[in-house]
Design an enzyme around this catalytic site. Structure first.
Site, PDB file in Angstrom:
ATOM      1  N   ASP A  13       0.804  -1.219   0.000  1.00 34.41           N
ATOM      2  CA  ASP A  13       0.000   0.000   0.000  1.00 34.41           C
ATOM      3  C   ASP A  13       0.841   1.274   0.000  1.00 34.41           C
ATOM      4  O   ASP A  13       0.443   2.309   0.556  1.00 34.41           O
ATOM      5  CB  ASP A  13      -0.978   0.018   1.199  1.00 34.41           C
ATOM      6  CG  ASP A  13      -1.867  -1.209   1.210  1.00 34.41           C
ATOM      7  OD1 ASP A  13      -2.199  -1.701   0.118  1.00 34.41           O
ATOM      8  OD2 ASP A  13      -2.224  -1.669   2.311  1.00 34.41           O
ATOM      9  N   LYS A  16       1.745   2.124  -5.102  1.00 31.13           N
ATOM     10  CA  LYS A  16       2.273   1.560  -6.357  1.00 31.13           C
ATOM     11  C   LYS A  16       1.351   1.881  -7.542  1.00 31.13           C
ATOM     12  O   LYS A  16       1.817   2.298  -8.608  1.00 31.13           O
ATOM     13  CB  LYS A  16       2.432   0.032  -6.225  1.00 31.13           C
ATOM     14  CG  LYS A  16       3.443  -0.393  -5.164  1.00 31.13           C
ATOM     15  CD  LYS A  16       3.488  -1.889  -4.974  1.00 31.13           C
ATOM     16  CE  LYS A  16       2.272  -2.482  -4.321  1.00 31.13           C
ATOM     17  NZ  LYS A  16       2.052  -2.104  -2.910  1.00 31.13           N
ATOM     18  N   GLY A  40      -4.672  -4.256  -3.728  1.00 31.95           N
ATOM     19  CA  GLY A  40      -5.627  -3.192  -4.042  1.00 31.95           C
ATOM     20  C   GLY A  40      -4.810  -1.982  -4.434  1.00 31.95           C
ATOM     21  O   GLY A  40      -4.123  -1.391  -3.599  1.00 31.95           O
ATOM     22  N   HIS A  41      -4.794  -1.669  -5.712  1.00 28.89           N
ATOM     23  CA  HIS A  41      -3.979  -0.550  -6.214  1.00 28.89           C
ATOM     24  C   HIS A  41      -4.911   0.582  -6.617  1.00 28.89           C
ATOM     25  O   HIS A  41      -5.729   0.432  -7.526  1.00 28.89           O
ATOM     26  CB  HIS A  41      -3.113  -1.011  -7.398  1.00 28.89           C
ATOM     27  CG  HIS A  41      -2.088  -2.028  -7.000  1.00 28.89           C
ATOM     28  ND1 HIS A  41      -1.193  -2.593  -7.874  1.00 28.89           N
ATOM     29  CD2 HIS A  41      -1.802  -2.572  -5.786  1.00 28.89           C
ATOM     30  CE1 HIS A  41      -0.411  -3.430  -7.223  1.00 28.89           C
ATOM     31  NE2 HIS A  41      -0.762  -3.446  -5.955  1.00 28.89           N
ATOM     32  N   GLN A 224       1.846  -6.120  -3.179  1.00 31.20           N
ATOM     33  CA  GLN A 224       2.297  -6.238  -1.780  1.00 31.20           C
ATOM     34  C   GLN A 224       3.572  -5.408  -1.589  1.00 31.20           C
ATOM     35  O   GLN A 224       3.759  -4.431  -2.286  1.00 31.20           O
ATOM     36  CB  GLN A 224       2.515  -7.715  -1.381  1.00 31.20           C
ATOM     37  CG  GLN A 224       1.230  -8.534  -1.281  1.00 31.20           C
ATOM     38  CD  GLN A 224       0.638  -8.923  -2.613  1.00 31.20           C
ATOM     39  OE1 GLN A 224       1.296  -9.531  -3.440  1.00 31.20           O
ATOM     40  NE2 GLN A 224      -0.629  -8.598  -2.848  1.00 31.20           N
TER      41      GLN A 224
HETATM   42  P1  GDP Z   1      -0.795   0.306  -3.512  1.00 33.00           P
HETATM   43  O1  GDP Z   1      -1.386  -0.987  -3.049  1.00 33.00           O
HETATM   44  O2  GDP Z   1       0.675   0.382  -3.271  1.00 33.00           O
HETATM   45  O3  GDP Z   1      -1.156   0.653  -4.926  1.00 33.00           O
HETATM   46  O4  GDP Z   1      -1.442   1.442  -2.585  1.00 33.00           O
HETATM   47  P2  GDP Z   1      -2.992   1.562  -2.161  1.00 33.00           P
HETATM   48  O5  GDP Z   1      -3.770   2.063  -3.297  1.00 33.00           O
HETATM   49  O6  GDP Z   1      -3.457   0.325  -1.493  1.00 33.00           O
HETATM   50  O7  GDP Z   1      -2.875   2.627  -1.000  1.00 33.00           O
HETATM   51  C1  GDP Z   1      -2.357   3.884  -1.200  1.00 33.00           C
HETATM   52  C2  GDP Z   1      -3.438   4.895  -0.819  1.00 33.00           C
HETATM   53  O8  GDP Z   1      -2.865   6.170  -0.702  1.00 33.00           O
HETATM   54  C3  GDP Z   1      -4.511   5.043  -1.879  1.00 33.00           C
HETATM   55  O9  GDP Z   1      -5.717   5.399  -1.255  1.00 33.00           O
HETATM   56  C4  GDP Z   1      -3.992   6.183  -2.753  1.00 33.00           C
HETATM   57  O10 GDP Z   1      -5.035   6.868  -3.416  1.00 33.00           O
HETATM   58  C5  GDP Z   1      -3.365   7.046  -1.705  1.00 33.00           C
HETATM   59  N1  GDP Z   1      -2.207   7.830  -2.123  1.00 33.00           N
HETATM   60  C6  GDP Z   1      -1.204   7.513  -2.980  1.00 33.00           C
HETATM   61  N2  GDP Z   1      -0.253   8.477  -2.984  1.00 33.00           N
HETATM   62  C7  GDP Z   1      -0.668   9.416  -2.109  1.00 33.00           C
HETATM   63  C8  GDP Z   1      -0.107  10.639  -1.637  1.00 33.00           C
HETATM   64  O11 GDP Z   1       0.977  11.058  -2.013  1.00 33.00           O
HETATM   65  N3  GDP Z   1      -0.836  11.330  -0.693  1.00 33.00           N
HETATM   66  C9  GDP Z   1      -2.027  10.899  -0.216  1.00 33.00           C
HETATM   67  N4  GDP Z   1      -2.652  11.619   0.684  1.00 33.00           N
HETATM   68  N5  GDP Z   1      -2.577   9.742  -0.644  1.00 33.00           N
HETATM   69  C10 GDP Z   1      -1.901   9.010  -1.552  1.00 33.00           C
HETATM   70  P1  IMO Z   2      -0.969  -4.214  -2.228  1.00 35.84           P
HETATM   71  O1  IMO Z   2      -0.532  -4.767  -3.548  1.00 35.84           O
HETATM   72  C1  IMO Z   2      -1.028  -4.665   2.096  1.00 35.84           C
HETATM   73  C2  IMO Z   2      -1.124  -8.759   3.652  1.00 35.84           C
HETATM   74  C3  IMO Z   2      -2.388  -9.224   4.367  1.00 35.84           C
HETATM   75  C4  IMO Z   2      -1.796 -10.240   5.323  1.00 35.84           C
HETATM   76  C5  IMO Z   2      -0.677 -10.866   4.506  1.00 35.84           C
HETATM   77  C6  IMO Z   2      -1.071 -12.170   3.827  1.00 35.84           C
HETATM   78  O2  IMO Z   2      -2.252  -3.487  -2.263  1.00 35.84           O
HETATM   79  O3  IMO Z   2       0.141  -3.460  -1.579  1.00 35.84           O
HETATM   80  P2  IMO Z   2      -2.650 -12.839   1.813  1.00 35.84           P
HETATM   81  O4  IMO Z   2      -4.021 -12.386   1.429  1.00 35.84           O
HETATM   82  O5  IMO Z   2      -1.620 -12.554   0.799  1.00 35.84           O
HETATM   83  O6  IMO Z   2      -2.641 -14.269   2.273  1.00 35.84           O
HETATM   84  O7  IMO Z   2      -2.283 -11.979   3.116  1.00 35.84           O
HETATM   85  O8  IMO Z   2      -0.320  -9.924   3.521  1.00 35.84           O
HETATM   86  N1  IMO Z   2      -1.349  -8.228   2.294  1.00 35.84           N
HETATM   87  C7  IMO Z   2      -1.278  -6.933   1.973  1.00 35.84           C
HETATM   88  N2  IMO Z   2      -1.072  -5.847   2.747  1.00 35.84           N
HETATM   89  N3  IMO Z   2      -1.146  -4.528   0.768  1.00 35.84           N
HETATM   90  C8  IMO Z   2      -1.313  -5.614  -0.013  1.00 35.84           C
HETATM   91  O9  IMO Z   2      -1.282  -5.538  -1.372  1.00 35.84           O
HETATM   92  C9  IMO Z   2      -1.436  -6.882   0.583  1.00 35.84           C
HETATM   93  N4  IMO Z   2      -1.625  -8.137   0.108  1.00 35.84           N
HETATM   94  C10 IMO Z   2      -1.565  -8.941   1.165  1.00 35.84           C
HETATM   95  O10 IMO Z   2      -3.010  -8.151   5.034  1.00 35.84           O
HETATM   96  O11 IMO Z   2      -1.191  -9.577   6.411  1.00 35.84           O
HETATM   97 MG    MG Z   3      -2.912  -1.642  -1.786  1.00 41.43          MG
END
Ligand code: GDP
Ligand code: IMO
Ligand code: MG
Length: 428
Positions: A13, A16, A40-41, A224
């Site tokens: 998270d 990415k 979840g991207h 991840q």
């Molecule tokens: P990913 O899994 O690495 O793609 O990241 P996620 O989407 O799960 O989580 C990142 C969260 O932070 C999302 O809600 C994005 O919209 C948000 N986000 C990304 N970059 C920034 C930033 O620079 N500032 C803020 N406030 N939110 C951001």
């Molecule tokens: P993105 O790509 C954050 C965590 C789960 C759990 C562990 C194992 O959005 O960064 P799994 O479902 O793979 O068996 O879970 O890994 N986890 C993540 N945490 N971002 C993710 O993906 C994750 N994918 C799995 O919360 O601790």
């Molecule tokens: Mg994510």
């Protein structure tokens, strides 16, 4: 040409999806290489927010092709839902011929999810905190040589192969207790399999290498984060794939010598969702504030993310494992208004002060040694050039760069695509 890689340096998270979307105009192909719908991207542009689970984050760029690589595990139901949502928002990657899928990618079955849930329910305090998407059981079948692959859906005996695997799953599930009824889910699964037949399939190893041969640019998108890597993360509190650069080689079919830049992405602080050790975790009001201001709730499960300070030994470890050549720092805007910002420089571990990630931080705690830096007050969300970066933030970044010994190339100051600064000319 070489394959550039973008991956997370923390526990996932890191942002990415947003950054791949920002970089996608520079690439001909975006390729997801591991993980599945546990990811979840999130992408935001034109006041719209999209969450992608399986589909690469280059999908909104008109010129970019997207590949779901052989290292990914695919839930056809979720993939269909993702594509339906995109279509209803005016993006139809299939019609536009912008998405292909590796026939060697493995399929997540409804019973894989039941196994995930059954296993977690028996773990008590040792629960991984899995997203329950069936990731672990699917990779177990892959390495156990029982799995079903995307290409198998065209085999005349696909149904028999499916039944054989499901019978094995039922046998295991019966040891956990009563087997939940999954007939509805199974029906939806087979509908989604029919849909999957409409997505062009490729051999990702040839597909990617042909791109390289033709001088086209490729970006591999990780899911991840490094500290969730099955080999190098905080085992057993990890996911079931290699989230590191090496995973891009096996997850796409690319030789190590064909890896180019490795873009490591990290938040200006740290978060973790699910169980497992998190040395810099804050259990106080500051942690609560980070969660609130940063909207730190899982994009896939909605679970609150655990929040804490940035962890330099963990980042250094991630940079080493991945061969990171440039850094992206996200969510700097979330730290605005924090009078003091802490940075973990070392761990207190087994009575010693250490500056590296030790073997076991699950049963032996790594207590963070913190260094305090000044915070900044300015709102960053509207800044558009590097000269608007507050001096205290520049000092924070300069400190991180000197510790990590890799340049920060991009600074993200909000969730929107536009809230991104390229730092080539930043003199910090
Ligand atoms: P990913 O899994 O690495 O793609 O990241 P996620 O989407 O799960 O989580 C990142 C969260 O932070 C999302 O809600 C994005 O919209 C948000 N986000 C990304 N970059 C920034 C930033 O620079 N500032 C803020 N406030 N939110 C951001
Ligand atoms: P993105 O790509 C954050 C965590 C789960 C759990 C562990 C194992 O959005 O960064 P799994 O479902 O793979 O068996 O879970 O890994 N986890 C993540 N945490 N971002 C993710 O993906 C994750 N994918 C799995 O919360 O601790
Ligand atoms: Mg994510």
């Amino acid at each position: 040409m070489a394959v550039d890689v973008l991956l997370g340096l923390q526990w996932g998270d890191e942002g990415k999806g947003k950054i791949v979307d920002v970089l996608s105009p520079e690439y001909d192909l975006i390729a997801r290489f591991q993980g599945g719908p546990n990811a979840g991207h999130t992408l935001e542009f034109d006041n719209q927010k999209y969450v992608l689970n399986t589909i690469p984050s280059g999908i909104f760029n008109k010129k970019t092709m997207n590949l779901i690589g052989n290292g990914v595990v695919i839930d056809p139901i979720i993939l269909k839902r993702e594509l339906d949502t995109l279509k209803s928002n005016g993006f139809d990657p299939i019609a536009l011929k912008k998405l292909v899928i590796a026939r060697k990618a493995h399929l997540i079955l409804p019973t894989h999810q039941l196994l995930d849930a059954a296993s977690e329910s028996k773990m008590g305090d040792g629960k991984i905190g899995s997203t329950l998407k069936g990731i672990g059981p699917t990779y177990m079948d892959k390495t156990g040589r029982n799995g079903l692959r995307v290409g198998d859906i065209f085999l005349p005996d696909f149904k028999e192969k499916y039944t054989r695997l499901v019978n094995k799953h039922k046998f295991i599930l019966s040891h956990y207790g009563e087997i939940p009824d999954f007939s509805e889910k199974e029906k939806t699964f087979f509908e989604a399999i029919e849909f999957l037949r409409t997505i062009p399939q490729v051999d990702s190893e040839h597909f990617v290498n042909n791109y390289l041969k033709e001088g086209k640019s490729v970006l591999a998108e990780g899911a991840q984060g490094t500290l969730l890597d099955v080999d190098f993360g905080s085992y057993p509190f990890v996911t079931s794939s290699n989230t590191t650069t090496a995973g891009a080689c096996t997850g796409l079919g690319v030789a190590p010598k064909n890896i180019g830049n490795v873009i490591g992405i990290f938040k200006a602080y740290a978060t973790r969702v699910g169980g497992g050790p998190f040395p810099t975790e804050l259990h106080d009001e500051t942690g609560e504030n980070l969660r609130k201001i940063g909207h730190e709730f899982g994009a896939t499960t909605g679970r609150p993310r655990r929040c804490g300070w940035i962890d330099i030994p963990a980042l250094k470890y991630a940079i080493m494992l991945n061969g990171v050549t440039e850094l992206v720092m996200t969510k700097a805007d979330v730290l605005s208004g924090f009078k003091k910002i802490n940075v973990c420089t070392h761990y207190q571990y087994n009575g010693e002060i250490i500056d590296y990630m030790p073997y076991d931080i699950c049963s032996v705690p790594a207590k963070p040694v913190l260094k305090e830096l000044d915070g900044w007050n300015e709102d960053l969300t509207k800044i558009t050039s590097t000269d608007q970066i507050p001096a205290k933030l520049k000092a924070y970044m300069a400190y991180l760069e000197s510790e990590l010994d890799v340049p920060i190339k991009y600074l993200s100051v909000g969730p929107d695509r536009k809230q991104t600064l390229q730092l080539d000319n930043l003199s910090i």
